[in-house]
Design a protein around this motif. Structure first.
Motif, short mmCIF file in Angstrom:
data_model
loop_
_atom_site.label_atom_id
_atom_site.label_comp_id
_atom_site.label_asym_id
_atom_site.label_seq_id
_atom_site.Cartn_x
_atom_site.Cartn_y
_atom_site.Cartn_z
N MET A 28 40.85 38.03 36.35
CA MET A 28 41.61 37.23 37.31
C MET A 28 40.82 35.96 37.58
O MET A 28 39.64 36.01 37.92
CB MET A 28 41.80 37.99 38.63
CG MET A 28 42.68 39.23 38.50
SD MET A 28 42.69 40.21 40.04
CE MET A 28 43.30 39.01 41.21
N PHE B 107 43.66 33.00 42.80
CA PHE B 107 44.58 33.75 43.66
C PHE B 107 45.95 33.10 43.65
O PHE B 107 46.08 31.90 43.84
CB PHE B 107 44.04 33.81 45.09
CG PHE B 107 44.95 34.54 46.05
CD1 PHE B 107 45.07 35.92 46.00
CD2 PHE B 107 45.71 33.84 46.98
CE1 PHE B 107 45.91 36.59 46.87
CE2 PHE B 107 46.55 34.50 47.85
CZ PHE B 107 46.65 35.88 47.80
N ASP C 48 46.61 43.24 51.59
CA ASP C 48 46.88 43.03 50.16
C ASP C 48 46.24 41.73 49.69
O ASP C 48 45.65 41.66 48.60
CB ASP C 48 48.39 42.99 49.90
CG ASP C 48 49.06 44.33 50.15
OD1 ASP C 48 48.39 45.36 49.98
OD2 ASP C 48 50.25 44.34 50.52
N LYS C 49 46.36 40.70 50.52
CA LYS C 49 45.76 39.40 50.17
C LYS C 49 44.24 39.51 50.13
O LYS C 49 43.59 38.93 49.25
CB LYS C 49 46.19 38.34 51.18
CG LYS C 49 47.69 38.07 51.20
CD LYS C 49 48.06 37.12 52.34
CE LYS C 49 49.57 36.95 52.47
NZ LYS C 49 49.95 36.10 53.62
N LYS D 123 43.13 41.06 46.97
CA LYS D 123 43.22 40.13 45.85
C LYS D 123 42.02 39.19 45.82
O LYS D 123 41.43 38.93 44.77
CB LYS D 123 44.51 39.31 45.98
CG LYS D 123 45.79 40.08 45.67
CD LYS D 123 46.00 40.20 44.18
CE LYS D 123 47.37 40.81 43.89
NZ LYS D 123 47.56 41.02 42.43
#
Length: 990
Positions: A912, A915, A931-932, A935
């Motif tokens: 990744m 974001f 959830d953020k 991430k």
């Protein structure tokens, strides 16, 4: 304890124990507690409660202490058990005479005798039953009644024993006394009937009490005293006699005045007759086959024909309906699809049922249920007018179907319609067709009939799926009926909305829902339907509310795939506002709970789109919470509403904290009595609050003080507790761990001593998350737990899920905090008395061997990265395990590498780089703040930032430079050629 000297002292202390003065009462209770284990104490109590000249309260207390002592000290294996000598004396004293004058004490003595009998009869107390049998024959009324009362309690207790040996003893007992019990019952029954005919009510009341007790004895003996009771002529004779006696007692009820002392006992006896039949059918369905025809004839005659007029009463009707229902539904009477697989008994029972339930019989039962029993009564209509909220609670909350008439009739209708739907569908449809068109508002009966028929169609919705075009019926008639505003038509408006709620999950086009929403909104907006509380007129809206709730509950649940948010949104503001207004107007807790449930349902379905409309509710909930201090179930409903509110508001829920956090604090504090009711929902609210919190506040951090006691409970809520701990870690690990890491570590160490495998994994996942979020300080904070993890790995933990978590934790330490790993390795070598290299080698070997225990791709890549981090190395142990490390690395490559269809090259699918706010469709829930956070955390995690392909290449290149070409080539020769070929294919880009 000497009886003569002790009796006076014990009597004095018992007298003090009946005092209302706590200063006198408490020391007396303490003294009695100390005497409980003293030899002779229970003999003194026996002397006291059998002395009728003493104070009743003192005797009552003596009986209770004696009864409690039996529970604690009578069995031989009990601590401080009574001696066999004292027990022999007590048994003899208990049945010396049956002449207790006080009813309550007599009942307690009977119960305690039964408790002793449960342990000692018949082996240690063979004389009990013969003594009781002789005592019930005496002419003295008091002694006869007390003996019969004891006989019943002993029989009841012995019948409840379930071990095979105990069952055999009860069968033997039953066979020896059954004839006597039957003759005793017949004698008392005949005596009662003669006395009631002569008008001697006082004598009849006494005889009826004995009839009732002897029938209770027979019920237990008949139902539990035989393996195959249908082979016993006396049993079947008694059961057939039950029907005749029932008829006699029902006829008696005509002549017994409502205020008579006999009336209540007479109805109890009639109900007991039906319980005998119901229990026998439940326990011995095949033995009941010979009674099916008579039971159905009897029940149908009294409940569905004129034969019952003037004699039946509500509870009797309920029992008869239950009897019919149990026969109709009994699986023992239903043949298999392949008739040859059915037993002869099943086929015989089915044949009797089929012969009885002819078309005329079924039609009459169906019509009578709908047009007689389904009708709203005058009492219900009056209650609707005078107290509509109570009416809705009474109607929908009520007792269970077994004991209340209206639900019982509805359940019977459903069962009969399901069993005989081909026969009954045309009957019901004909009733529906006869009601098409407008109804005369002046004809109350016609309105009630329509209400009843619509009720039947709703109850039979699934059975009528192929026979009713509900969409057309809705458009052509039902929708128009919802719009009739005449006051007398309110039962139909209410019933129609309920009917739609029944059918919406069965057969209702999605396109028609907006029309329905419009109709619902109109019902809620019609202020003529809303109560004027100050004038105490009708609260018609509440009646509709129940149906509205039913409809909304059906069409709004999250698993309803027909629901479309876009269809509901145009009505959201007005519907939510009107429901909120109703929440303020209604007064009963039950109604408020239902309104809150619907509001929660609406919030859950529309999620963030509720935000513009919840201000009024947010302001009202603190007041409602305060008002509901004595109503924990209403508070549970408020908690559920808050859960959905927080989820709908997301990060904006922070504005609720002044109210929200004290609610969570109270609900999850195990030292507060309400936690018994509120804890589960309180934990759920705590969790969603953390998940949606934009930042950690001091107040939110302070609530965690409740967690230590919650972890000690080790209850079914433990899983949510771990989720909450993880949420704190993701929210603000530094502040949280700085304050609570030490306490958490101690709690976890205690938990791991006695916890399930699933619980163990939950604890370890918390530690893993700590290491993921804070790889530098995390290992130090939870250092006491890590040696057991290390030992679990080298010992080869047998549970794969636990081993997988162990390897995940150790992978984090090895990859992200090599210095701490080195210290841990030295500590383990010291504890186990082995060399560091030996320990390291054992760990790598077990890691490679148990790699298949790891199923999560992230952990598999982590393992590869962690073991590769040991390279480059000159350590002979690491070089010895080089082959295994490469094997794991290639496995990891297979897990994470995907081929780019355009370039033909491989890339790590777990990488990744930045974001991105995920695009959320209408059917998906938006990401929470947690959830953020996850991430963003992933963007710092080596699993998602380090290319495994690149990492392997660099480590092998470094190893090659360290050993030289020849040394490295020799090392690679230890790896299987097929693995080498796969590795080269993955690394060909370099």
């Amino acid at each position: 304890m000497d009886l003569n000297s002790a009796s006076t002292v014990v009597l004095q202390v018992l007298t003090q124990a009946t005092s209302q003065d706590t200063a006198v009462l408490k020391p007396a209770e303490e003294q009695l507690k100390q005497w409980e284990t003293q030899p002779g104490f229970y003999s003194v109590l026996l002397n006291i409660f059998t002395n009728h000249s003493l104070d009743v309260n003192v005797r009552w207390l003596a009986v209770l202490y004696f009864k409690n002592g039996i529970d604690r000290y009578w069995r031989r294996v009990a601590p401080h058990a009574l001696s066999e000598e004292e027990k022999t004396s007590l048994r003899a004293g208990l049945i010396t005479n049956f002449n207790e004058p006080v009813n309550q004490i007599a009942t307690q003595i009977s119960v305690l005798i039964a408790k002793v009998a449960r342990v000692d009869c018949p082996r240690q107390w063979p004389e009990l039953i013969p003594t009781l049998v002789e005592s019930v024959k005496v002419q003295d009324d008091l002694q006869q009644h007390r003996a019969l009362l004891t006989f019943y309690h002993v029989t009841k207790t012995l019948a409840s024993k379930r071990l095979a040996a105990d069952r055999k003893l009860f069968y033997d007992l039953t066979s020896s006394i059954y004839s006597f019990a039957c003759s005793l019952w017949n004698h008392h029954t005949d005596t009662f009937l003669q006395q009631i005919c002569t008008g001697d009510e006082a004598a009849a009341a006494n005889s009826l009490e004995r009839t009732l007790l002897s029938l209770k004895v027979l019920r237990k003996l008949t139902v539990h005293g035989f393996v195959e009771p249908h082979w016993n002529a006396e049993v079947m004779g008694f059961l057939h006699a039950v029907f005749e006696r029932l008829k006699q007692f029902l006829e008696c009820s005509r002549s017994v005045r409502a205020e008579s002392i006999c009336r209540d006992r007479l109805e109890k006896t009639i109900i007991l007759f039906t319980k005998v039949l119901l229990d026998f059918l439940d326990q011995h369905p095949f033995s009941f086959t010979a009674l099916i025809q008579r039971s159905l004839e009897f029940s149908v005659s009294y409940v569905f024909t004129e034969a019952g007029e003037g004699v039946v009463f509500e509870q009797f009707i309920v029992q008869c309906m239950n009897l019919i229902k149990m026969i109709v539904k009994n699986y023992a009477y239903k043949p298999s699809k392949n008739i040859e697989d059915s037993s002869p008994e099943t086929l015989e029972a089915h044949k009797i049922k089929t012969a009885f339930f002819t078309y005329p019989t079924l039609m009459e039962i169906c019509r009578r249920l709908v047009t007689h029993y389904f009708l709203l009564t005058k009492e219900e209509l009056t209650m609707w007018e005078e107290d509509p909220e109570s009416f809705t609670v009474e109607e929908t909350g009520g007792d269970s179907w077994k004991y209340s008439l209206r639900p019982c009739t509805e359940v019977l209708f459903i069962d009969i319609f399901h069993e005989y739907n081909q026969t009954l569908t045309p009957v019901l449809l004909e009733m529906v067709h006869s009601l098409q068109g407008p109804t005369n508002m002046e004809n109350t009966n016609a309105i009630l009939i329509k209400d009843a028929v619509y009720n039947a169609v709703g109850l039979a919705a699934y059975e009528l799926f192929d026979s009713v075009d509900f969409d057309q019926w809705f458009k052509n008639q039902l929708l128009a009926e919802l719009q009739v505003s005449h006051d007398r038509y309110k039962p139909i408006r209410r019933r129609v909305i309920w009917l739609i709620g029944q059918w919406i999950s069965v057969k209702f086009k999605s396109d028609l829902r907006p029309v329905l929403y419009e109709a619902i909104r109109n019902l809620l907006q019609d202020r003529d339907l809303v109560v004027r509380i100050e004038t105490a007129t009708t609260l018609n809206l509440v009646i509709h509310l129940r149906s509205v709730l039913f409809f909304l509950n059906v069409c709004l649940p999250v698993d309803d795939f027909e629901f479309r948010t876009d269809q509901f949104l145009p009505y959201l503001e007005s519907m939510f506002t009107l429901l909120f207004q109703l929440l303020q107007e209604v007064t009963q807790c039950d109604t408020k709970m239902h309104v809150l449930h619907v509001l929660s349902c609406v919030i859950e379905r529309v999620n963030m789109q509720i935000r513009p409309y919840v201000g009024c509710l947010v302001q009202y909930l603190p007041l409602l919470w305060k008002q509901s201090e004595e109503h924990n179930m209403l508070r549970c409903a408020i908690l559920t509403t808050l859960i959905h509110l927080v989820q709908g508001l997301g990060a904006d829920s922070k504005n609720l904290y002044p109210f929200l956090l004290p609610v969570i604090q109270l609900s999850t504090d195990v030292s507060q009595p309400p936690h018994v009711y509120l804890l589960e929902d309180g934990l759920e609210l705590w969790l969603v609050t953390l998940e949606n919190s934009p930042c950690l506040t001091p107040e939110l951090l302070r609530i965690f003080q409740n967690m230590s006691a919650l972890l000690e409970l080790s209850s079914e809520n433990l899983k949510n507790c771990f989720k909450i701990i993880n949420a704190y870690i993701f929210l603000s690990s530094s502040e949280f761990l700085q304050m609570y890491a030490a306490d958490l570590c101690r709690s976890f160490c205690e938990l791991l001593k006695d916890i399930t495998t699933e619980g163990q994994v939950q604890v370890l996942k918390v530690v893993e998350n700590v290491l993921k979020v804070n790889p530098v300080l995390g290992p130090q904070m939870f250092q006491p737990l890590l040696p057991s993890v290390f030992r679990g790995i080298i010992d080869g933990e047998r549970y794969p899920v636990v081993m997988s978590t162990y390897l995940g934790i150790m992978g984090r330490v090895l990859l992200q905090n090599a210095r701490f790993f080195s210290l841990l390795l030295s500590q383990m070598a010291c504890e186990l008395g082995q060399e560091v290299d030996q320990i390291l080698g054992n760990m790598i070997e077990m890691w490679v061997d148990r790699m298949d225990n790891i199923t999560q791709p992230e952990r598999r890549k982590l393992s590869a990265l962690a073991l590769l981090s040991l390279l480059p190395s000159l350590n002979s142990v690491i070089q010895d395990k080089f082959c295994g490390i490469i094997n794991i690395s290639v496995e990891g490559l297979h897990d994470v590498m995907t081929e780019d269809s355009e370039t033909g090259t491989y890339k790590d699918c777990m990488l990744m780089s930045h974001f991105e706010e995920p695009k959320v469709t209408e059917d998906e829930e938006p990401p929470t703040e947690q959830d953020k956070r996850k991430k963003l955390l992933a963007l710092k995690d080596p699993v998602h930032t380090v290319s495994l392909q690149q990492f392997i290449y660099e480590k092998l290149k470094a190893q090659q430079e360290l050993l030289g070409e020849q040394g490295f080539h020799a090392l690679m020769e230890t790896v299987d050629t097929e693995i080498v070929a796969q590795l080269q294919e993955f690394l060909q880009v370099f």
